[in-house]
Design an enzyme around this catalytic site. Structure first.
Site, PDB file in Angstrom:
ATOM      1  N   GLU A  54      16.480   1.095   4.063  1.00 46.05           N
ATOM      2  CA  GLU A  54      15.723   1.247   2.814  1.00 46.05           C
ATOM      3  C   GLU A  54      16.421   2.193   1.843  1.00 46.05           C
ATOM      4  O   GLU A  54      17.359   2.917   2.222  1.00 46.05           O
ATOM      5  CB  GLU A  54      14.311   1.759   3.106  1.00 46.05           C
ATOM      6  CG  GLU A  54      14.265   3.143   3.732  1.00 46.05           C
ATOM      7  CD  GLU A  54      12.923   3.842   3.520  1.00 46.05           C
ATOM      8  OE1 GLU A  54      12.501   3.973   2.356  1.00 46.05           O
ATOM      9  OE2 GLU A  54      12.314   4.267   4.514  1.00 46.05           O
ATOM     10  N   LYS A 189       4.954  10.868   9.947  1.00 48.92           N
ATOM     11  CA  LYS A 189       4.813  12.323   9.790  1.00 48.92           C
ATOM     12  C   LYS A 189       3.361  12.736   9.870  1.00 48.92           C
ATOM     13  O   LYS A 189       2.456  11.991   9.483  1.00 48.92           O
ATOM     14  CB  LYS A 189       5.337  12.740   8.419  1.00 48.92           C
ATOM     15  CG  LYS A 189       6.828  12.793   8.301  1.00 48.92           C
ATOM     16  CD  LYS A 189       7.214  13.625   7.088  1.00 48.92           C
ATOM     17  CE  LYS A 189       8.709  13.838   7.025  1.00 48.92           C
ATOM     18  NZ  LYS A 189       9.433  12.662   6.525  1.00 48.92           N
TER      19      LYS A 189
HETATM   20  N1  PSU Z   1       8.102   8.922   5.231  1.00 49.07           N
HETATM   21  C1  PSU Z   1       9.194   9.656   5.462  1.00 49.07           C
HETATM   22  N2  PSU Z   1      10.264   9.528   4.632  1.00 49.07           N
HETATM   23  C2  PSU Z   1      10.266   8.650   3.579  1.00 49.07           C
HETATM   24  C3  PSU Z   1       9.084   7.860   3.355  1.00 49.07           C
HETATM   25  C4  PSU Z   1       8.039   8.037   4.203  1.00 49.07           C
HETATM   26  O1  PSU Z   1       9.220  10.435   6.394  1.00 49.07           O
HETATM   27  O2  PSU Z   1      11.261   8.568   2.847  1.00 49.07           O
HETATM   28  C5  PSU Z   1       9.072   6.862   2.241  1.00 49.07           C
HETATM   29  C6  PSU Z   1       9.358   5.453   2.801  1.00 49.07           C
HETATM   30  O3  PSU Z   1      10.084   4.733   1.827  1.00 49.07           O
HETATM   31  C7  PSU Z   1       7.974   4.862   2.948  1.00 49.07           C
HETATM   32  C8  PSU Z   1       7.268   5.458   1.760  1.00 49.07           C
HETATM   33  O4  PSU Z   1       7.951   3.458   2.933  1.00 49.07           O
HETATM   34  O5  PSU Z   1       7.762   6.797   1.676  1.00 49.07           O
HETATM   35  C9  PSU Z   1       5.765   5.429   1.896  1.00 49.07           C
HETATM   36  O6  PSU Z   1       5.184   5.850   0.711  1.00 49.07           O
HETATM   37  P1  PSU Z   1       3.587   5.754   0.517  1.00 49.07           P
HETATM   38  O7  PSU Z   1       3.018   6.775   1.445  1.00 49.07           O
HETATM   39  O8  PSU Z   1       3.364   6.065  -0.925  1.00 49.07           O
HETATM   40  O9  PSU Z   1       3.207   4.359   0.860  1.00 49.07           O
END
Ligand code: PSU
Ligand code: MN
Length: 336
Positions: A54, A189
């Site tokens: 990604e 996390k």
């Molecule tokens: N969690 C991490 N590192 C990240 C992300 C999540 O530890 O870089 C990023 C990933 O791209 C994930 C996104 O798909 O954040 C999720 O965002 P949201 O919680 O807004 O859906």
């Protein structure tokens, strides 16, 4: 190989490819929005294993220049273990699968100028020809369109704490429920509500596999969450076999392959946990919500731990890349 059959559209999981074939013999089986790098194209044409990566982790997940360095290292690890890396980003109206050095650098420097792109944002970013960094959700969509069934990252999004009021549930989870791509990660996390995240994945029909010796769902910085994962598989071959059967029986769901952080990097996890609590309080005080929430928390945790969380984050991403490459390799050699 499995990869070659996905490409030919002879696997039911490759829904977009099959549809092209049915509607028209003339149309190329690959979406015109997909732009494969020469290296990725060659690997896919030859049925060789490819691992998707990604780009939100580059633009929004880590600071420059460590983000670009990590992206390069991770690509190298995937190659070293026998698969071809394919970092994905939306550039100039195309879904780029496999990025060159300049594109990686551009994304790394862009930070939040790049648009964090999940399923919701895909069509707008492409039609507006904006620079889009794909999240887990966006990357799964692109990988599936290109015929890549496996993807490595750090952590997935999940159900946010307080979701019973805010309804903030990452689009990653619904994507896992509808797109057949395996996501190799270190769990999620603890900025998130992990029990609710596992519940939601169950509802979406997503197999969550703890990889290795322990049956516990890992919590990103810590190998332990206190929650048991529904499945525990020990080897790359077993995981590849699960992915293969998922394709063979036509389930359109993805998989979470959760790899615990290497133990030598798990030491800082209680310190990081404190920083997470502080960051969550700050986010609430400052009214941070929606798609800003996760990037804000990631950034603050790096700052509050004086970089300790970044070191752990880089180590676990590299480890996940190795595991994903091994799974992809095993999958590529597998018959149904
Ligand atoms: N969690 C991490 N590192 C990240 C992300 C999540 O530890 O870089 C990023 C990933 O791209 C994930 C996104 O798909 O954040 C999720 O965002 P949201 O919680 O807004 O859906
Ligand atoms: Mn959200």
């Amino acid at each position: 190989s499995t990869f070659a059959r996905i490409r030919r559209g002879s696997l039911s999981s490759a829904a977009p490819v099959i549809r092209h074939r049915c509607y028209s013999q003339v149309v190329s089986s690959l979406s015109p929005y997909i732009r494969l790098s020469p290296r990725v194209k060659e690997a896919l044409d030859n049925g060789e294993p490819v691992v998707a990566l990604e780009s939100t982790i580059i633009s929004h997940g880590m600071p420059y220049p460590q983000n670009v360095e990590t992206a390069r290292l991770v690509e190298g690890i995937i190659a070293k273990h026998g698969s071809t890396p394919a970092t994905i980003a939306l550039i100039d109206g195309k879904i780029n699968v496999g990025l060159g050095e300049e594109e990686l650098e551009r994304l790394g420097k862009s930070g939040k100028l790049a648009i964090k792109t999940s399923r919701r944002d895909m069509a707008a970013v492409l039609s507006q020809r904006r620079l889009g960094a794909t999240t887990v959700s966006g990357t799964m969509i692109a990988a599936h369109m290109a015929g890549i069934p496996i993807f490595a990252t750090g952590g997935i999004g999940g159900v946010h704490r307080g979701a019973e009021l805010t309804m903030d549930i990452s689009a990653d989870l619904t994507e896992l429920g509808r797109t057949p791509v395996a996501v190799v990660c270190a769990g999620a996390k603890s900025i998130l509500d992990l029990p609710k995240t596992l519940e939601y994945l169950e509802t979406q029909g997503v197999p969550v596999v703890a990889y290795g010796d322990a049956a516990e769902f890992p919590a990103f910085f810590s190998p332990r969450s206190g929650l048991s994962a529904p499945w525990n598989l020990q080897t790359a071959k077993e995981v590849a076999s699960l992915i293969r059967v998922n394709m063979d029986i036509g389930l359109q769901t993805g998989q979470v392959i959760a790899v615990p952080i290497p133990s030598e990097y798990a030491g800082a996890s209680s310190e990081i946990e404190g920083a997470i609590e502080t960051a969550l309080c700050e986010a609430e005080q400052q009214g941070i919500k929606g798609k800003e929430s996760t990037p804000f928390l990631l950034k603050r945790v790096v700052e509050l731990t004086g970089g300790a969380s970044l070191t752990a984050n880089i180590a676990l991403v590299k480890n996940n890349a190795r595991v994903a490459s091994q799974i992809a390799k095993s999958l590529a050699g597998m018959k149904s």
